[in-house]
Design a protein around this motif. Structure first.
Motif, PDB file in Angstrom:
ATOM      1  N   UNK A   1       0.848  -1.200   0.000  1.00  0.00           N
ATOM      2  CA  UNK A   1       0.000   0.000   0.000  1.00  0.00           C
ATOM      3  C   UNK A   1       0.875   1.238   0.000  1.00  0.00           C
ATOM      4  N   UNK A   2       0.653   2.128  -0.935  1.00  0.00           N
ATOM      5  CA  UNK A   2       1.580   3.250  -1.106  1.00  0.00           C
ATOM      6  C   UNK A   2       0.878   4.599  -1.224  1.00  0.00           C
ATOM      7  N   UNK A   3      -0.134   4.692  -2.084  1.00  0.00           N
ATOM      8  CA  UNK A   3      -0.851   5.971  -2.287  1.00  0.00           C
ATOM      9  C   UNK A   3      -2.090   5.981  -1.392  1.00  0.00           C
ATOM     10  N   UNK A   4      -2.026   6.714  -0.300  1.00  0.00           N
ATOM     11  CA  UNK A   4      -3.121   6.735   0.669  1.00  0.00           C
ATOM     12  C   UNK A   4      -4.027   7.935   0.392  1.00  0.00           C
ATOM     13  N   UNK A   5      -5.229   7.641  -0.071  1.00  0.00           N
ATOM     14  CA  UNK A   5      -6.241   8.668  -0.293  1.00  0.00           C
ATOM     15  C   UNK A   5      -7.247   8.572   0.850  1.00  0.00           C
ATOM     16  N   UNK A   6      -7.391   9.676   1.597  1.00  0.00           N
ATOM     17  CA  UNK A   6      -8.156   9.651   2.846  1.00  0.00           C
ATOM     18  C   UNK A   6      -9.244  10.718   2.795  1.00  0.00           C
ATOM     19  N   UNK A   7     -10.454  10.349   3.208  1.00  0.00           N
ATOM     20  CA  UNK A   7     -11.567  11.292   3.168  1.00  0.00           C
ATOM     21  C   UNK A   7     -11.272  12.515   4.045  1.00  0.00           C
ATOM     22  N   UNK A   8     -11.676  13.686   3.543  1.00  0.00           N
ATOM     23  CA  UNK A   8     -11.283  14.967   4.134  1.00  0.00           C
ATOM     24  C   UNK A   8     -11.551  15.063   5.632  1.00  0.00           C
ATOM     25  N   UNK A   9     -12.694  14.577   6.070  1.00  0.00           N
ATOM     26  CA  UNK A   9     -13.093  14.783   7.462  1.00  0.00           C
ATOM     27  C   UNK A   9     -12.182  14.073   8.462  1.00  0.00           C
ATOM     28  N   UNK A  10     -11.455  13.043   8.031  1.00  0.00           N
ATOM     29  CA  UNK A  10     -10.562  12.328   8.948  1.00  0.00           C
ATOM     30  C   UNK A  10      -9.097  12.441   8.523  1.00  0.00           C
ATOM     31  N   UNK A  11      -8.829  13.231   7.492  1.00  0.00           N
ATOM     32  CA  UNK A  11      -7.472  13.283   6.922  1.00  0.00           C
ATOM     33  C   UNK A  11      -6.436  13.737   7.954  1.00  0.00           C
ATOM     34  N   UNK A  12      -6.708  14.834   8.669  1.00  0.00           N
ATOM     35  CA  UNK A  12      -5.716  15.351   9.618  1.00  0.00           C
ATOM     36  C   UNK A  12      -5.422  14.338  10.720  1.00  0.00           C
TER      37      UNK A  12
ATOM     38  N   UNK B   1       2.648   7.930   0.789  1.00  0.00           N
ATOM     39  CA  UNK B   1       2.248   9.273   0.366  1.00  0.00           C
ATOM     40  C   UNK B   1       0.753   9.424   0.609  1.00  0.00           C
ATOM     41  N   UNK B   2       0.336  10.590   1.084  1.00  0.00           N
ATOM     42  CA  UNK B   2      -1.062  10.784   1.468  1.00  0.00           C
ATOM     43  C   UNK B   2      -1.635  12.062   0.859  1.00  0.00           C
ATOM     44  N   UNK B   3      -2.916  11.961   0.473  1.00  0.00           N
ATOM     45  CA  UNK B   3      -3.686  13.097  -0.038  1.00  0.00           C
ATOM     46  C   UNK B   3      -5.139  12.931   0.404  1.00  0.00           C
ATOM     47  N   UNK B   4      -5.846  14.053   0.598  1.00  0.00           N
ATOM     48  CA  UNK B   4      -7.261  13.955   0.947  1.00  0.00           C
ATOM     49  C   UNK B   4      -8.153  13.839  -0.287  1.00  0.00           C
ATOM     50  N   UNK B   5      -9.381  13.310  -0.093  1.00  0.00           N
ATOM     51  CA  UNK B   5     -10.385  13.318  -1.148  1.00  0.00           C
ATOM     52  C   UNK B   5     -11.744  13.691  -0.560  1.00  0.00           C
ATOM     53  N   UNK B   6     -12.654  14.158  -1.445  1.00  0.00           N
ATOM     54  CA  UNK B   6     -13.972  14.597  -0.987  1.00  0.00           C
ATOM     55  C   UNK B   6     -14.986  13.462  -0.969  1.00  0.00           C
ATOM     56  N   UNK B   7     -15.097  12.734  -2.097  1.00  0.00           N
ATOM     57  CA  UNK B   7     -16.141  11.718  -2.203  1.00  0.00           C
ATOM     58  C   UNK B   7     -15.621  10.510  -2.964  1.00  0.00           C
TER      59      UNK B   7
END
Length: 475
Positions: free
Chosen positions: A287-298, A387-393
């Motif tokens: 697992x390398x590219x972590x896309x995390x929903x905005x509300x829990x990203x921080x 690596x991590x980035x947020x997403x909306x939906x």
């Protein structure tokens, strides 16, 4: 244990030492020190291996399936009996923690055990025809097989190919990686100890380009199975095209992980972080590219960074070590270049980001808010970097997961069953893990789509890839 400095080739049922051959230096990645000298096959050695495999094939093809299975089971027993010693060799050659190395040996044994039994379940079928006529469909071994395997899981990936090919009735010439010869040599010793007939299996090391061109260019070889990088896989495809050779390719990936806001975050992080740094991230399905929903990203990146900083790095022979060094001197340089590029383009380094130790070490690393234009967002790091980035939906998450030309593995974490079903359908990957990472087992197909290759290993599909289909019509 003391390293086994008695490295040889295994051809036509005999072990062959240096005897004037060129050699490759084997290096312990934890110390960067040379620990052995490996003899490399000549063209004459390869011709000998080809001739032996060709001579041995008819007899092995016609061997009763129960006798084949007994040999594979005995090879599995050898690996299990010697798992601790073989695992220690693997750790000294490749660097992974010894617990992971021993588990890999047991995984290899499982492959031999499973295919020993799967060969007995290799049923054909009968087609519906008028009275007095018969049409049947059978599968037969393809012939002599050449396998090429990498250094990240040298025993397991070798066993995955060899066990299936032998179960199908093929004879095999295997070229494992030069970095990890002693542990892969143990597979040949297991088969020798099990009573495999002379010439059915050969193990050769050598200059990769010379060996691949020579074996694939031979009319004797009917099938090639390769696990490794995309550029090398494409190169082997071109070599195979001249002889219309059958191919199975398991190539690189850049696995996305989609984390939705309905998960138990702490429990999810407790799964994600150890998996990310398993084998120092040198896993094709890591697992390398972590896309995390905005509300829990921080909260996610905070928890991930804390856990990353607690990973114990060191020599894999130390029982307390959780992550060992990278496998060779090339890897820290490659990782450093990708991390520096991401940092220069605005990524935040929340953990690690530096080399460490006297061997080929690189710290477990988390990069957050990584811009899409950073090289690491499009190129697999194959190392201990998340690596991590947020997403909306979900639509945005799927778009990011599928945007690359890779499609080996992908993962998603959600408690919403409807969403899980959609993710399983719409993610473009050969394997998808929903709320777990258990995507590789002896009874399941393992393979990718798009640039990540084609064909599968493992499961009944892994047996069929070493077979040809024949229809017989009688009246």
């Amino acid at each position: 244990m003391t390293y086994q400095n008695d490295l040889k080739l295994f051809i036509d049922g005999a072990w062959q030492a240096g005897e004037g051959r060129d050699c490759h230096e084997v290096v312990n990645p934890a110390t960067a020190q040379t620990i052995a000298s490996l003899p490399l096959a000549t063209k004459e050695d390869l011709d000998h291996a080809l001739d032996a495999a060709q001579r041995a094939f008819p007899g092995w093809r016609d061997t009763d399936v129960d006798n084949r299975a007994a040999i594979l089971h005995k090879a599995a027993s050898y690996l299990k009996k010697n798992a601790k010693d073989i695992g220690a060799l693997l750790t000294q050659e490749q660097g992974k923690p010894v617990k992971e190395a021993v588990a890999e040996v047991y995984g290899a044994a499982q492959m031999f055990d499973w295919y020993a039994e799967e060969a007995k379940r290799d049923y054909g079928r009968t087609l519906v025809r008028p009275t007095g006529q018969r049409s049947i469909v059978i599968r037969q071994p393809v012939g002599v097989v050449a396998t090429f395997t990498p250094w990240n899981f040298p025993i397991y990936l070798l066993a995955k190919k060899v066990a299936a090919a032998l179960a199908a009735g093929c004879s095999v010439i295997s070229k494992p990686p030069e970095e990890t010869p002693a542990c892969t040599q143990a597979v040949a010793r297991a088969l020798e100890d099990a009573g495999l007939p002379q010439g059915v299996f050969q193990l050769v090391h050598g200059v990769p380009d010379m060996v691949s061109r020579h074996l694939i260019g031979s009319d004797i070889v009917r099938k090639i199975s390769f696990t490794g990088s995309i550029p090398v896989g494409k190169h082997l495809m071109k070599l195979a095209a001249d002889g219309v050779k059958r191919l199975t390719l398991e190539l690189g990936g850049h696995a996305p992980v989609l984390v939705f806001d309905d998960v138990d975050l702490d429990a999810t992080l407790d799964k994600l972080v150890p998996q990310k740094f398993r084998n120092a991230g040198q896993v094709c399905v890591s697992p390398t590219r972590f896309y995390v929903q905005e509300s829990i990203y921080d909260d996610f990146i905070k928890g991930f960074a804390e856990r990353t900083g607690q990973v114990k790095v060191g020599d894999g022979l130390n029982e307390a070590t959780q992550m060992g060094p990278l496998a060779n001197a090339r890897r820290p340089d490659a990782i450093e270049q990708l991390v520096n590029d991401a940092r220069d383009k605005g990524a935040k380094v929340l953990a690690g980001g530096e080399r460490g130790g006297n061997g080929f070490f690189y710290q477990p690393t988390l990069l957050a808010d990584v811009p899409l234009e950073a090289d690491i967002m499009s190129n697999e790091p194959f190392g201990p970097v998340a690596v991590a980035r947020p997403f909306k939906d979900m639509d945005e998450a799927l778009e990011q997961a599928n945007r690359l030309p890779y499609g080996l593995a992908a993962f998603a974490f959600t408690e919403n069953l409807r969403r899980a079903n959609i993710l399983g359908d719409r993610i473009e990957a050969g394997m998808v893990g929903i709320n777990n990472f258990a995507i590789s087992s002896a009874d399941a197909p393992f393979g990718g789509v798009k640039d990540s290759g084609f064909g599968s290993e493992g499961g009944k599909e892994g047996l069929e890839t070493y077979q040809v289909t024949k229809a017989i019509h009688m009246s």
